[in-house]
Design an enzyme around this catalytic site. Structure first.
Site, short mmCIF file in Angstrom:
data_model
loop_
_atom_site.label_atom_id
_atom_site.label_comp_id
_atom_site.label_asym_id
_atom_site.label_seq_id
_atom_site.Cartn_x
_atom_site.Cartn_y
_atom_site.Cartn_z
N THR A 194 -18.10 -29.96 -7.28
CA THR A 194 -17.80 -28.65 -8.23
C THR A 194 -17.80 -27.63 -6.97
O THR A 194 -18.24 -27.92 -6.03
CB THR A 194 -19.00 -28.38 -9.01
OG1 THR A 194 -18.97 -29.36 -9.94
CG2 THR A 194 -18.86 -27.01 -9.92
N GLY A 224 -19.08 -30.57 -18.90
CA GLY A 224 -20.31 -30.50 -17.98
C GLY A 224 -20.87 -29.12 -18.16
O GLY A 224 -20.48 -28.23 -18.91
N THR A 245 -23.92 -27.31 -8.78
CA THR A 245 -23.00 -28.25 -8.51
C THR A 245 -23.90 -29.78 -8.68
O THR A 245 -25.00 -29.59 -8.57
CB THR A 245 -22.29 -28.41 -7.23
OG1 THR A 245 -23.58 -28.51 -6.09
CG2 THR A 245 -21.64 -27.05 -6.87
N GLY A 246 -23.26 -30.52 -8.85
CA GLY A 246 -23.80 -31.73 -9.22
C GLY A 246 -24.10 -32.25 -10.93
O GLY A 246 -23.35 -31.53 -11.35
N GLY A 248 -24.01 -32.39 -14.21
CA GLY A 248 -24.05 -31.23 -15.19
C GLY A 248 -24.87 -31.49 -16.31
O GLY A 248 -25.78 -30.50 -16.91
N1 GLY Z 1 -21.56 -29.88 -12.31
C1 GLY Z 1 -20.39 -30.42 -12.56
C2 GLY Z 1 -20.41 -31.35 -13.90
O1 GLY Z 1 -21.20 -32.03 -14.02
O2 GLY Z 1 -19.30 -31.35 -14.29
#
Ligand code: GLY
Length: 347
Positions: A194, A224, A245-246, A248
């Protein structure tokens, strides 16, 4: 200087008892951190080009939100970034579905879009929802229709590289099905990548934006954390901003960006605030997503900026990085972390 949470805790007399998984120990002292002269822009490390673009625009007098959206547009339009916009890894049906949200501190407004297809810049669609409607969030086909009405151009977001990756993933799902593995030697990609970007200008105005193609191979329709105001990003002009980020799903349950900003409001540094958020994430993680040692099987990274110029990146595991730009120019910095890389469970 960057510390792991536990190195910091063991350096304080009072906190070690609280360091067990799932507890949220009180901090005994201010954690070390970074501070820049304003303006300053921070982002996930894939924003290393974007933070410079955003910073230059802010110095030239552009609004903080317009500037950081221009920064994340670079990744959204880059077909080689398979975590965002054009070229993002698709869902289980091979369709690229995008999420984004933004907040504008000075005017206390927010916009968000979920499950958007065919439009490469969901950050701009989120901002259009903020600017042109009385709503905050639009999703799916109707969000696409709205974007077309606002003049956005549609295009096929599935690049050949991402289509090949999807085919590989699909072929290896079930050895008994009719899809043949054509290149077993090529590793299957996976991303929850992300881009999050946050900025403070010289006058202390703050904005934040997060945009993503979400978790690779997700169930169609999955949304997410990125478009969830308070999870994927959040800003309050009186305090600062944060984003993530990561994975979600792990962040949504703690409203991580909101929690980080609230922790800064209560006096924690950006680094302390984010370490607290990551601890809350781990405490709220279901057992199936933890290794035998109690450590998470996923990655999650947070970024926070205080309106006074302090900033931090924090990851679950050692090895995380983030991008920053101030008058010293753009650079990648090492994130603080909760766990050593050696503690990462084997999957
Ligand atoms: N952090 C991005 C997602 O999980 O969609």
């Amino acid at each position: 200087m960057t510390f792991s949470r536990r190195e910091f805790l063991t350096s304080t007399a009072t906190a070690t008892a609280g360091a067990a998984l799932g507890s949220v120990p009180a901090l005994a002292a201010e954690a070390p951190g970074h501070k820049a002269a304003l303006p300053v822009v921070i982002a996930s490390s894939n924003g290393i080009r974007g933070v410079k673009v955003a910073w230059d625009r802010i110095v030239a007098g552009e609004d903080t939100l317009d500037a950081i959206i221009a920064g994340v547009n670079i990744q959204e339009l880059d077909p080689d970034d398979q975590s965002v916009g054009l070229g993002g890894l698709p869902n289980a049906d091979g369709v690229v579905q995008l999420d984004a949200s933004c907040m504008h501190g000075p005017t206390r407004r927010a916009g968000s879009v979920g499950c958007l297809e065919d439009i490469a810049t969901p950050s701009l669609v989120a901002k259009a929802i903020m600017d042109y409607t009385d709503h905050i969030m639009l999703v799916g086909d109707d969000a696409r229709k709205f974007a077309i009405q606002m003049g956005f151009k549609t295009q096929n977001l599935l690049t050949e590289k991402s289509r090949q990756d999807w085919l590989r993933w699909k072929a290896r799902l079930n050895p008994g099905d009719a899809w043949l593995n054509h290149d077993d030697d090529v590793k299957i990609k996976f991303t929850t990548g992300t881009i999050n970007m946050n900025a403070v200008n010289a006058g202390g105005d703050v904005s934040s934006v997060t945009t993503t193609s979400g978790m690779a191979w997700k169930v169609p329709g999955r949304v997410g954390d990125s478009p969830i105001i308070g999870a994927g990003q959040y800003c309050d002009n009186t305090v600062g901003a944060a984003g993530s980020t990561g994975r979600g799903e792990a962040n949504i349950k703690v409203c991580g960006a909101f929690l980080a900003v609230e922790q800064m409001r209560m006096g924690k540094s950006p680094e302390q605030a984010l370490l607290h958020v990551v601890e809350r994430v781990i405490a709220m993680t279901e057992k199936r997503l933890l290794g035998d040692n109690g450590r998470p099987l996923f990655d999650l990274d947070f970024y926070a900026i205080h309106k006074d110029g302090r900033f931090a990146g924090v990851s679950c595991y050692e090895g995380g990085t983030f991008a920053v730009c101030d008058s010293a120019g753009p650079r990648v910095m090492t994130s603080a972390y909760l766990y050593k890389a050696s503690e990462r469970p084997r999957r």
